[in-house]
Design a protein around this motif. Structure first.
Motif, mmCIF file in Angstrom:
data_model
loop_
_atom_site.group_PDB
_atom_site.id
_atom_site.type_symbol
_atom_site.label_atom_id
_atom_site.label_comp_id
_atom_site.label_asym_id
_atom_site.label_seq_id
_atom_site.Cartn_x
_atom_site.Cartn_y
_atom_site.Cartn_z
ATOM 1 N N LYS A 43 -4.998 -7.825 6.453
ATOM 2 C CA LYS A 43 -5.998 -7.199 7.295
ATOM 3 C C LYS A 43 -5.287 -6.175 8.165
ATOM 4 O O LYS A 43 -4.376 -6.523 8.919
ATOM 5 N N ASN A 44 -5.689 -4.931 8.033
ATOM 6 C CA ASN A 44 -5.080 -3.835 8.778
ATOM 7 C C ASN A 44 -5.442 -3.955 10.261
ATOM 8 O O ASN A 44 -6.607 -4.061 10.616
ATOM 9 N N ASP A 45 -4.449 -3.925 11.134
ATOM 10 C CA ASP A 45 -4.707 -4.061 12.570
ATOM 11 C C ASP A 45 -5.498 -2.885 13.133
ATOM 12 O O ASP A 45 -6.202 -3.038 14.137
ATOM 13 N N LEU A 46 -5.386 -1.728 12.514
ATOM 14 C CA LEU A 46 -6.024 -0.516 13.036
ATOM 15 C C LEU A 46 -7.548 -0.580 12.962
ATOM 16 O O LEU A 46 -8.251 -0.146 13.865
ATOM 17 N N ASP A 47 -8.079 -1.117 11.852
ATOM 18 C CA ASP A 47 -9.531 -1.104 11.644
ATOM 19 C C ASP A 47 -10.070 -2.388 11.019
ATOM 20 O O ASP A 47 -11.230 -2.436 10.608
ATOM 21 N N ASN A 48 -9.214 -3.407 10.921
ATOM 22 C CA ASN A 48 -9.598 -4.712 10.351
ATOM 23 C C ASN A 48 -9.963 -4.639 8.872
ATOM 24 O O ASN A 48 -10.624 -5.535 8.344
ATOM 25 N N TYR A 49 -9.560 -3.578 8.198
ATOM 26 C CA TYR A 49 -9.858 -3.407 6.776
ATOM 27 C C TYR A 49 -9.009 -4.381 5.958
ATOM 28 O O TYR A 49 -7.806 -4.553 6.215
ATOM 29 N N LYS A 50 -9.623 -4.992 4.959
ATOM 30 C CA LYS A 50 -8.912 -5.971 4.141
ATOM 31 C C LYS A 50 -8.672 -5.449 2.725
ATOM 32 O O LYS A 50 -9.456 -4.654 2.206
ATOM 33 N N GLY A 51 -7.591 -5.899 2.143
ATOM 34 C CA GLY A 51 -7.261 -5.514 0.778
ATOM 35 C C GLY A 51 -5.952 -6.163 0.372
ATOM 36 O O GLY A 51 -5.434 -7.039 1.078
ATOM 37 N N TYR A 52 -5.416 -5.727 -0.762
ATOM 38 C CA TYR A 52 -4.206 -6.341 -1.307
ATOM 39 C C TYR A 52 -3.078 -5.315 -1.399
ATOM 40 O O TYR A 52 -3.283 -4.170 -1.799
ATOM 41 N N ILE A 53 -1.886 -5.760 -0.999
ATOM 42 C CA ILE A 53 -0.690 -4.927 -1.170
ATOM 43 C C ILE A 53 0.332 -5.716 -1.977
ATOM 44 O O ILE A 53 0.307 -6.955 -2.010
ATOM 45 N N GLU A 54 1.225 -5.001 -2.632
ATOM 46 C CA GLU A 54 2.295 -5.668 -3.363
ATOM 47 C C GLU A 54 3.239 -6.339 -2.376
ATOM 48 O O GLU A 54 3.532 -5.814 -1.304
ATOM 49 N N ASN A 55 3.709 -7.512 -2.739
ATOM 50 C CA ASN A 55 4.547 -8.304 -1.850
ATOM 51 C C ASN A 55 5.943 -7.691 -1.734
ATOM 52 O O ASN A 55 6.671 -7.587 -2.712
ATOM 53 N N LYS A 56 6.287 -7.247 -0.540
ATOM 54 C CA LYS A 56 7.609 -6.683 -0.264
ATOM 55 C C LYS A 56 8.111 -7.264 1.045
ATOM 56 O O LYS A 56 7.388 -7.955 1.754
ATOM 57 N N LYS A 57 9.349 -6.972 1.383
ATOM 58 C CA LYS A 57 9.886 -7.378 2.672
ATOM 59 C C LYS A 57 9.539 -6.308 3.703
ATOM 60 O O LYS A 57 9.990 -5.166 3.595
ATOM 61 N N PHE A 58 8.728 -6.677 4.671
ATOM 62 C CA PHE A 58 8.339 -5.752 5.724
ATOM 63 C C PHE A 58 8.914 -6.218 7.052
ATOM 64 O O PHE A 58 8.979 -7.420 7.321
ATOM 65 N N PRO A 59 9.317 -5.283 7.903
ATOM 66 C CA PRO A 59 9.885 -5.658 9.198
ATOM 67 C C PRO A 59 8.806 -6.141 10.167
ATOM 68 O O PRO A 59 7.610 -5.922 9.956
ATOM 69 N N LEU A 60 9.245 -6.756 11.244
ATOM 70 C CA LEU A 60 8.330 -7.205 12.278
ATOM 71 C C LEU A 60 7.834 -6.024 13.107
ATOM 72 O O LEU A 60 8.430 -4.940 13.097
#
Length: 243
Positions: A43-60
């Motif tokens: 869920k995108n914090d900017l607009d609460n939009y939901k969807g799927y992303i490929e699993n990667k290592k993302f920073p905090l």
């Protein structure tokens, strides 16, 4: 979690063959809704939009200090013009500046030109000033980037840049903005809606929109656009909103 890539596609389903529903830009943050092996529902914090992303290592998450104010900004390995790499950040990407050297700012492991950034709280007096910088950028369904953009993202991008909330899709934008305007009283910066489409009025006689049939962002006469969309798609204007 935070995006540390210039752009990341968000898909409707857990496959890259699925429809792209939106994109996340550098510095955007999100929450994990559900974890899969190769995919993450977010869920995108900017607009609460939901969807799927490929699993990667993302920073905090970090506290962003600046945002990109130009259409595209080059990244550099060192604070000099000779170290340019083949990566660019798009308009409204958000960054955390950790160091300054000469005319460059350091962000994560890269450097970016100081002149390409504005402080995170900066706002334009005219929300859609410089929107013509996107003229001729290609139309891309779900796009929100200088490499391709759709009609509702063009609206959202400039409102978000000016620290204002805006829903992602045209069908939600027309509901969110309440002030209804008669077509005879349109003025600069009004939004004009058709079913599934939105354009920005830039003068009494002209508008700008990411227009699928032309495959790019174009400036067109308001009256001609209304006639053309009715003729080609059998769609009438369903509303005009003032911000």
């Amino acid at each position: 979690m935070r995006i540390n890539l210039p752009v990341l596609n968000v898909y409707k389903k857990r496959t890259t063959k699925s429809e792209i529903v939106t994109q996340l830009l550098y510095g955007d943050t999100f929450k994990k809704v559900k974890q899969f092996k190769s995919w993450v529902k977010i869920k995108n914090d900017l607009d609460n939009y939901k969807g799927y992303i490929e699993n990667k290592k993302f920073p905090l998450n970090v506290k962003n200090t600046h945002k990109v104010s130009v259409l595209r900004s080059n990244l550099y390995l060192k604070p000099n013009l000779n170290s340019k790499i083949n990566k660019k950040l798009s308009f409204s990407s958000r960054v955390r500046v950790s160091k300054r050297k000469g005319n460059f700012y350091k962000i994560d492991n890269f450097w970016i030109k100081k002149k390409d950034l504005k402080k995170i709280n900066y706002k334009n007096k005219d929300i859609f000033s410089n929107i013509k910088k996107f003229k001729n950028i290609k139309y891309k369904w779900g796009g929100k980037h200088c490499g391709g953009i759709d009609c509702s993202a063009l609206v959202q991008l400039f409102l978000n840049y000016n620290n204002r909330f805006c829903p992602r899709d045209a069908k939600d934008q027309i509901k969110y903005f309440k002030k209804k305007i008669n077509i005879k009283k349109i003025r600069k910066n009004d939004l004009i809606f058709w079913k599934g489409h939105v354009a920005i009025i830039i003068s009494k006689k002209k508008l700008i929109h990411a227009y699928g049939p032309y495959k790019k962002v174009v400036v067109m006469p308001v009256k001609n656009t209304i006639k053309r969309i009715f003729k080609t798609a059998n769609l009438k204007v369903i509303g005009i909103r003032r911000l």
